[in-house]
Design an enzyme around this catalytic site. Sequence first.
Site, PDB file in Angstrom:
ATOM      1  N   LEU A 122       4.946   6.774   7.358  1.00 13.28           N
ATOM      2  CA  LEU A 122       3.749   7.606   7.260  1.00 13.28           C
ATOM      3  C   LEU A 122       4.018   8.863   6.441  1.00 13.28           C
ATOM      4  CD1 LEU A 122       2.356   7.303  10.920  1.00 13.28           C
ATOM      5  CD2 LEU A 122       1.651   6.025   8.889  1.00 13.28           C
ATOM      6  N   CYS A 123       4.760   8.701   5.354  1.00  9.81           N
ATOM      7  CA  CYS A 123       5.049   9.842   4.474  1.00  9.81           C
ATOM      8  C   CYS A 123       4.814   9.458   3.012  1.00  9.81           C
ATOM      9  CB  CYS A 123       6.454  10.370   4.688  1.00  9.81           C
ATOM     10  SG  CYS A 123       7.757   9.117   4.704  1.00  9.81           S
TER      11      CYS A 123
END
Length: 288
Positions: A90-91
Amino acid sequence: MPSLKDLKNRIGSVKNTRKITKAMQMVAAAKLRRAQEAAEAARPYAERMNAVMAALAAGVGNAAGAPKLIAGNGKDQVHLLVVLTSERGLCGGFNSTIVRLARAKAAELLAQGKTVKILTVGKKGREQLKRDHADKFVGHFDMSEVKRVGYSNAQAIARDVLARFEAGEFDVATIFYNRFQSVISQVPTAQQVIPAKYEGGDAGGLYDYEPSEEAILADLLPRGVATQLFTALLENGASEQGARMSAMDNATRNAGEMINKLTIQYNRSRQAAITKELIEIISGAEAL
């Protein structure tokens, strides 16, 4: 066409997702400040360390007594790629850009007939590289329990790399990480650490070293490898939080746009259902 209940449930689901992404964005923003300060504070030390090592290396050159960490072992056949990535996703494209650079380097070396070995730090990079290069893995460092990166973490990785070099397992080592520039800009970087490459060194003639350059380098070079790894880990930490903050901001805005579209669709469907009911009532009344 989805029913009104389905649309309402979907709107609720997207709203819950938006709350999560907004919270993650705020957490990443808080962590980014600390990580950025740590990375920026380490840069002057790393640059000064690089200047001192460059001056010493320039004095030693390729002399017979030069440490192997500077001069190498005379071979260039086996390359160790140390790929530094995150433990969590999630980056955005943070991990993918590092892995892409490492893959390109591996492909280039294999095309030249070289042997490639891979040491991974962080789960996400290992997962991506496993598809094509699982047979080249020689080690892995799990950083999932590390809350804040310290010099001891870099030392542990450096000791492993140096032990492999002393054992003759590889000839050249390169680390891959993202250098932090801003929240929206992280630069994928490949840095050779063994044999060490230091830029500059012009100031070497201004100093007399006691003991000799060789003796000082023998002690400083292992620390230099650990310092480069520590700097890379700090840069990666800031880059990860910046990329996550940006990715969660985009996700939050996309969720808002989706909620607006679904709300419009819900209102139109509701209006159409009401209109249909009115027509049926009116038609029934006229039939009477």
